[in-house]
Motif scaffolding. Structure first.
Motif, PDB file in Angstrom:
ATOM      1  N   PRO A  16     -33.108  12.185 -24.534  1.00 32.41           N
ATOM      2  CA  PRO A  16     -34.100  12.747 -25.457  1.00 32.41           C
ATOM      3  C   PRO A  16     -33.530  13.678 -26.520  1.00 32.41           C
ATOM      4  N   SER A 109     -42.728   9.453 -27.411  1.00 34.17           N
ATOM      5  CA  SER A 109     -42.862  10.094 -26.099  1.00 34.17           C
ATOM      6  C   SER A 109     -43.795   9.326 -25.167  1.00 34.17           C
ATOM      7  N   LEU A 149     -40.732  14.678 -22.541  1.00 35.61           N
ATOM      8  CA  LEU A 149     -40.322  14.143 -23.839  1.00 35.61           C
ATOM      9  C   LEU A 149     -41.094  14.813 -24.972  1.00 35.61           C
TER      10      LEU A 149
END
Length: 208
Positions: A16, A109, A149
């Motif tokens: 991420p 996400s 995320l």
């Protein structure tokens, strides 16, 4: 859209920090937007199919009463509220993220919610009562992965420190609640105005 761009959401969810950094500074903005809409469409489809075809042991909805339009709104409205509220607040807090960057990072996400929940739409039809634990564990894991995320994306897009990012997320949630209240108030007012004119119309028809 080349193969690397298609694989990029899967790279981002396991890397991420690098993924969101590249999303903001290195990747093609137009292509990011296209992929974001594809992910968002996939999320909507997953939500509709989950409501309609999940096994009866885990499905809390009556498929006969399902409204596809409402299922679409359940995905689009919170996402839109999040993006608008987050952009409005971070603009005042020296955030570097643009609205389109907030939108794309939020859509990317969502990927774990799709890749984990989508297979369970069909698997849930073959599980026993004891095995539903795996379903709920997977759903919870997907949700936590999505929230993680979302946090990393918010922090990277705006270039905030972790604590400041937490603060802006909490304020964004409060702003979303306020926006929802205003929308409900607006629609309630519209409904009362329509009802008022309807009563006047009926009075005129009855009298004349």
């Amino acid at each position: 859209m080349n193969r690397e761009m298609i694989k990029y959401p899967f790279y981002l969810i396991v890397h991420p920090f690098n993924g969101f950094w590249d999303l903001k500074y290195e990747m093609n903005k137009r292509m990011n937007l296209i992929i974001s809409f594809v992910i968002l469409f996939s999320m909507v489809v997953t939500n509709i199919l989950s409501t309609q075809y999940s096994g009866f042991l885990v499905n809390i909805y009556n498929p006969n009463n399902m409204n596809s339009l409402l299922e679409i709104l359940y995905v689009l409205v919170p996402l839109l509220f999040w993006c608008v509220a987050n952009w409005s607040l971070t603009t005042l807090m020296d955030g570097e993220g643009k609205f389109i960057e907030i939108f794309t990072s939020t859509c990317f996400s969502l990927t774990p919610l799709i890749i984990i929940n989508f297979p369970w739409i069909w698997l849930s039809n073959f599980v026993s009562m004891q095995e539903t634990t795996f379903y709920y564990f997977s759903s919870t894991f997907a949700l936590l992965w999505f929230l993680y995320l979302l946090f990393i994306g918010n922090m990277t897009v705006h270039q905030f420190a972790p604590m400041k990012s937490v603060g802006t997320i909490l304020l964004t949630i409060l702003a979303m609640g306020f926006m929802a209240f205003l929308c409900l108030l607006f629609f309630s007012l519209i409904q009362q105005i329509v009802a008022f004119f309807h009563v006047i119309y009926q009075e005129i028809v009855i009298r004349y």
